[in-house]
Scaffold this active site. Structure first.
Site, PDB file in Angstrom:
ATOM      1  N   VAL A 232       8.439   6.744  16.979  1.00 12.82           N
ATOM      2  CA  VAL A 232       8.037   7.445  15.746  1.00 12.82           C
ATOM      3  C   VAL A 232       6.771   8.279  15.955  1.00 12.82           C
ATOM      4  CG1 VAL A 232       7.455   7.190  13.302  1.00 12.82           C
ATOM      5  CG2 VAL A 232       9.144   5.661  14.341  1.00 12.82           C
TER       6      VAL A 232
ATOM      7  N   ARG B 191      -8.494  -0.265   5.186  1.00 17.44           N
ATOM      8  CA  ARG B 191      -7.651   0.749   4.536  1.00 17.44           C
ATOM      9  C   ARG B 191      -6.364   0.117   4.004  1.00 17.44           C
ATOM     10  NH1 ARG B 191      -5.636   4.865   8.214  1.00 17.44           N
ATOM     11  NH2 ARG B 191      -4.336   5.041   6.387  1.00 17.44           N
TER      12      ARG B 191
ATOM     13  N   ASP C  40       4.843   0.432  12.071  1.00 20.84           N
ATOM     14  CA  ASP C  40       3.625  -0.194  11.541  1.00 20.84           C
ATOM     15  C   ASP C  40       3.492  -1.674  11.932  1.00 20.84           C
ATOM     16  OD1 ASP C  40       2.817   2.169  10.457  1.00 20.84           O
ATOM     17  OD2 ASP C  40       3.256   1.648   8.375  1.00 20.84           O
TER      18      ASP C  40
ATOM     19  N   ARG D  61       1.242  14.373  13.697  1.00 18.99           N
ATOM     20  CA  ARG D  61       1.686  14.198  12.312  1.00 18.99           C
ATOM     21  C   ARG D  61       1.667  15.479  11.475  1.00 18.99           C
ATOM     22  NH1 ARG D  61      -0.566   8.370  10.374  1.00 18.99           N
ATOM     23  NH2 ARG D  61       1.162   8.410   8.932  1.00 18.99           N
TER      24      ARG D  61
ATOM     25  N   CYS E 198      -4.415  12.850  13.695  1.00 22.64           N
ATOM     26  CA  CYS E 198      -4.970  11.525  13.453  1.00 22.64           C
ATOM     27  C   CYS E 198      -4.840  10.731  14.737  1.00 22.64           C
ATOM     28  CB  CYS E 198      -4.259  10.827  12.306  1.00 22.64           C
ATOM     29  SG  CYS E 198      -2.606  10.332  12.712  1.00 22.64           S
TER      30      CYS E 198
ATOM     31  N   ARG F  35      -4.337  10.564   5.123  1.00 19.13           N
ATOM     32  CA  ARG F  35      -3.298  11.585   5.207  1.00 19.13           C
ATOM     33  C   ARG F  35      -2.349  11.555   4.017  1.00 19.13           C
ATOM     34  NH1 ARG F  35      -1.663  14.025   9.316  1.00 19.13           N
ATOM     35  NH2 ARG F  35       0.410  13.672   8.521  1.00 19.13           N
TER      36      ARG F  35
ATOM     37  N   LYS G 134       0.841  -1.210   0.000  1.00 16.53           N
ATOM     38  CA  LYS G 134       0.000   0.000   0.000  1.00 16.53           C
ATOM     39  C   LYS G 134       0.870   1.252   0.000  1.00 16.53           C
ATOM     40  CE  LYS G 134      -1.702   1.544   4.063  1.00 16.53           C
ATOM     41  NZ  LYS G 134      -1.289   2.956   4.305  1.00 16.53           N
ATOM     42  N   ASN G 135       1.894   1.257   0.841  1.00 16.56           N
ATOM     43  CA  ASN G 135       2.705   2.471   0.987  1.00 16.56           C
ATOM     44  C   ASN G 135       3.668   2.703  -0.177  1.00 16.56           C
ATOM     45  OD1 ASN G 135       1.362   2.980   3.313  1.00 16.56           O
ATOM     46  ND2 ASN G 135       3.074   2.552   4.701  1.00 16.56           N
TER      47      ASN G 135
HETATM   48  C1  UD1 Z   1       4.488   6.788   6.519  1.00 20.48           C
HETATM   49  C2  UD1 Z   1       3.629   5.585   6.293  1.00 20.48           C
HETATM   50  C3  UD1 Z   1       3.035   5.090   7.603  1.00 20.48           C
HETATM   51  C4  UD1 Z   1       4.145   4.871   8.636  1.00 20.48           C
HETATM   52  C5  UD1 Z   1       5.052   6.089   8.742  1.00 20.48           C
HETATM   53  C6  UD1 Z   1       6.278   5.834   9.602  1.00 20.48           C
HETATM   54  C7  UD1 Z   1       2.805   5.970   4.045  1.00 20.48           C
HETATM   55  C8  UD1 Z   1       1.656   6.300   3.175  1.00 20.48           C
HETATM   56  N1  UD1 Z   1       2.566   5.939   5.368  1.00 20.48           N
HETATM   57  O1  UD1 Z   1       3.636   7.821   7.042  1.00 20.48           O
HETATM   58  O2  UD1 Z   1       2.344   3.867   7.370  1.00 20.48           O
HETATM   59  O3  UD1 Z   1       3.580   4.616   9.900  1.00 20.48           O
HETATM   60  O4  UD1 Z   1       5.513   6.472   7.436  1.00 20.48           O
HETATM   61  O5  UD1 Z   1       6.994   4.748   9.124  1.00 20.48           O
HETATM   62  O6  UD1 Z   1       3.895   5.696   3.570  1.00 20.48           O
HETATM   63  N2  UD1 Z   1       6.961  14.453  10.833  1.00 20.48           N
HETATM   64  C9  UD1 Z   1       7.185  15.791  11.134  1.00 20.48           C
HETATM   65  N3  UD1 Z   1       7.041  16.713  10.109  1.00 20.48           N
HETATM   66  C10 UD1 Z   1       6.695  16.360   8.846  1.00 20.48           C
HETATM   67  C11 UD1 Z   1       6.466  14.995   8.568  1.00 20.48           C
HETATM   68  C12 UD1 Z   1       6.609  14.070   9.580  1.00 20.48           C
HETATM   69  O7  UD1 Z   1       7.501  16.142  12.249  1.00 20.48           O
HETATM   70  O8  UD1 Z   1       6.585  17.239   7.981  1.00 20.48           O
HETATM   71  C13 UD1 Z   1       7.116  13.433  11.906  1.00 20.48           C
HETATM   72  C14 UD1 Z   1       5.819  12.678  12.192  1.00 20.48           C
HETATM   73  O9  UD1 Z   1       5.013  13.373  13.107  1.00 20.48           O
HETATM   74  C15 UD1 Z   1       6.367  11.378  12.754  1.00 20.48           C
HETATM   75  C16 UD1 Z   1       7.662  11.161  11.955  1.00 20.48           C
HETATM   76  O10 UD1 Z   1       7.994  12.434  11.420  1.00 20.48           O
HETATM   77  O11 UD1 Z   1       6.681  11.520  14.115  1.00 20.48           O
HETATM   78  C17 UD1 Z   1       7.572  10.154  10.849  1.00 20.48           C
HETATM   79  O12 UD1 Z   1       6.413  10.413  10.084  1.00 20.48           O
HETATM   80  P1  UD1 Z   1       6.370  10.170   8.516  1.00 20.48           P
HETATM   81  O13 UD1 Z   1       7.525   9.323   8.075  1.00 20.48           O
HETATM   82  O14 UD1 Z   1       6.168  11.460   7.825  1.00 20.48           O
HETATM   83  O15 UD1 Z   1       5.040   9.328   8.345  1.00 20.48           O
HETATM   84  P2  UD1 Z   1       4.139   9.342   7.060  1.00 20.48           P
HETATM   85  O16 UD1 Z   1       4.967   9.605   5.867  1.00 20.48           O
HETATM   86  O17 UD1 Z   1       2.913  10.160   7.300  1.00 20.48           O
END
Ligand code: UD1
Length: 421
Positions: A327, A397, A305, A122, A117, A93, A22-23
């Site tokens: 995370v 999902r 995950d 996030r 969420c 998201r 999915k990701n």
């Molecule tokens: C992706 C995955 C999700 C997984 C996560 C962490 C997809 C579609 N989803 O989510 O399944 O749980 O990676 O492996 O690929 N953060 C910030 N600022 C930002 C962006 C992120 O502070 O602009 C922080 C987040 O709050 C979190 C950490 O960085 O604590 C990692 O999040 P991130 O890797 O961005 O998760 P997603 O990409 O949303």
């Protein structure tokens, strides 16, 4: 609201095939916005997030058709609208993945802010700062992000946290920027490597995806490509954990050992026999489960995950295990539900202490997010009696036909149209 009814305990035994990730599929679909030529994707899992992304792309003007498992996307005419509305973004998201490609291709984009969420705040600050580093003018107004740039320009950007979708968004945007971009402290998940493989097939010039530094030489146009997304390591890991938890034996066809290394290491240390081959992964547990601590971290660390499903496993290990979540700040919501089934878990901030083994007994439990739902399903299979897992729309999902796959593996799981009264 649909729910799962599980009657346990059952032993997980047999073979299952990992679906497409999915990701990896979500950014691959978003990449269609970068090209005016057709993009052919195969291996997309039949899960709700993929339908949501296709719906969003349709709203943005991408035509898509599916034939014999291949989705053909054509983003020739993207004139208007350039917006990803709140109604779609709030359900997923990862909709934010359209921001980078839209601004790179059209010079403007308007995407709803995703908001909080269940598993934490996030933010998307890194996505936005990264686009600014490539020359975009970014504004937040009325709950929307607006980004503009006549043409993005290659630039340097260092992520303060390695974000998966942030890295993907910027990598896609930089492909059509004028000049070379250098991204540092990038996320290194296998799905990022897979996206780079796809983009390079489309004509992009990306080096270093899967490492901390990614260099992208911008091109004027990305023509067509065909690509099969990688197998889903989280789905594969969930089924391995189900077999480990129930002292079963499983072969997960398509699972890639290298992508699951941090989980496999823990499973081996906890007493499971593992065998990796080109075709997939085999797991068997005959003896006692030993407790093993984990600390989630960005790849190549233990994946957040799989944390919830691993916690379910540790309820059956003999002794104390500690599970640390680094995370996301609020990702233990499955713990009290496991407690209702008999698990002995104490939460101290971002650490959970699990005392095992505790016999689990069937109960009514409620899923709060995608992976928490999977954890409760695993617990239900190991528990004595009937478990009702509510709100399985979360599960849908990201897991393709989970009840059907589990039934073939020997679990008594059925989908009910509504929760029993
Ligand atoms: C992706 C995955 C999700 C997984 C996560 C962490 C997809 C579609 N989803 O989510 O399944 O749980 O990676 O492996 O690929 N953060 C910030 N600022 C930002 C962006 C992120 O502070 O602009 C922080 C987040 O709050 C979190 C950490 O960085 O604590 C990692 O999040 P991130 O890797 O961005 O998760 P997603 O990409 O949303």
């Amino acid at each position: 609201m649909e729910c799962f009814r599980i009657v346990g305990p059952n032993r997980i035994q047999g073979e299952v095939t990992a679906g497409g990730a999915k990701n990896a599929a979500l950014p691959a679909l978003a990449a269609s916005l970068l090209s005016d030529g057709p993009l052919e994707l195969s291996g997309l899992p039949a899960v709700r997030d993929i339908r949501t992304m296709r719906h969003l792309l349709g709203h943005l003007g991408v035509e898509s058709e599916e034939r014999a498992g291949v989705v053909r996307l054509q983003a020739t005419d993207l004139a208007r609208p350039d917006d990803a509305p709140y109604e779609l973004v709030k359900t997923m998201r990862a909709s934010i993945l359209v921001l980078g490609p839209l601004v790179a291709r059209l010079g403007h984009a308007r995407v709803s802010l995703p908001g909080g969420c269940a598993i934490g705040v996030r933010p998307i600050d890194q996505h936005l700062a990264g686009l600014e580093a490539l020359g975009a003018e970014v504004q937040l107004e009325h709950g929307y992000v607006t980004a503009r740039a006549r043409r993005l320009a290659g630039g340097a950007f260092r992520f303060t946290v390695p974000t998966v979708t942030g890295t993907e968004n910027l990598m896609m945007a930089a492909c059509l920027a004028k000049g070379t971009s250098v991204l540092d402290n990038c996320a290194r998940e296998p799905e990022i490597r897979d996206l780079a493989t796809l983009l390079n097939k489309m004509g992009a010039r990306i080096q270093g995806a899967g490492e901390e530094r990614i260099e992208i030489e911008g091109v004027d146009r990305l023509p067509s490509a065909s690509h099969r997304v990688i197998p889903d390591r989280i789905e594969a890991g969930t089924y391995l954990l189900a077999a480990a938890m129930t002292a079963g034996e499983i072969f997960v066809r398509g699972a890639i050992a290298a992508d699951l290394a941090p989980l496999l290491e823990k499973l081996a240390e906890s007493g499971c026999d593992l065998e990796a081959s080109e075709a997939g992964l085999r797991l068997r547990r005959t003896g006692e489960l030993k407790p093993q601590d984990i600390l989630t971290a960005p790849h190549p660390g233990f994946p957040t995950d799989l944390q919830a499903q691993y916690m379910a496993l540790m309820t059956q290990a003999t002794g104390l295990s500690t599970i640390g979540e680094t995370v996301f700040e609020n990702r233990f919501q499955h713990a009290p539900e496991l407690g209702r089934m008999g698990a002995d878990i104490h939460i101290h901030g971002t650490f959970a202490k699990v005392h095992g083994p505790t016999p689990l007994s069937g109960a009514r439990v409620m899923a709060t997010d995608l992976r928490a739902s999977a954890c409760l399903v695993l617990a239900g299979i190991a528990a004595v009696g009937e478990t009702i897992v509510g709100r399985i729309y979360h599960l849908d999902r990201g897991y393709e036909g989970m009840e059907l796959k589990l039934q073939r593996l020997g679990a008594m799981v059925e989908r009910l149209p509504a929760e029993p009264t």
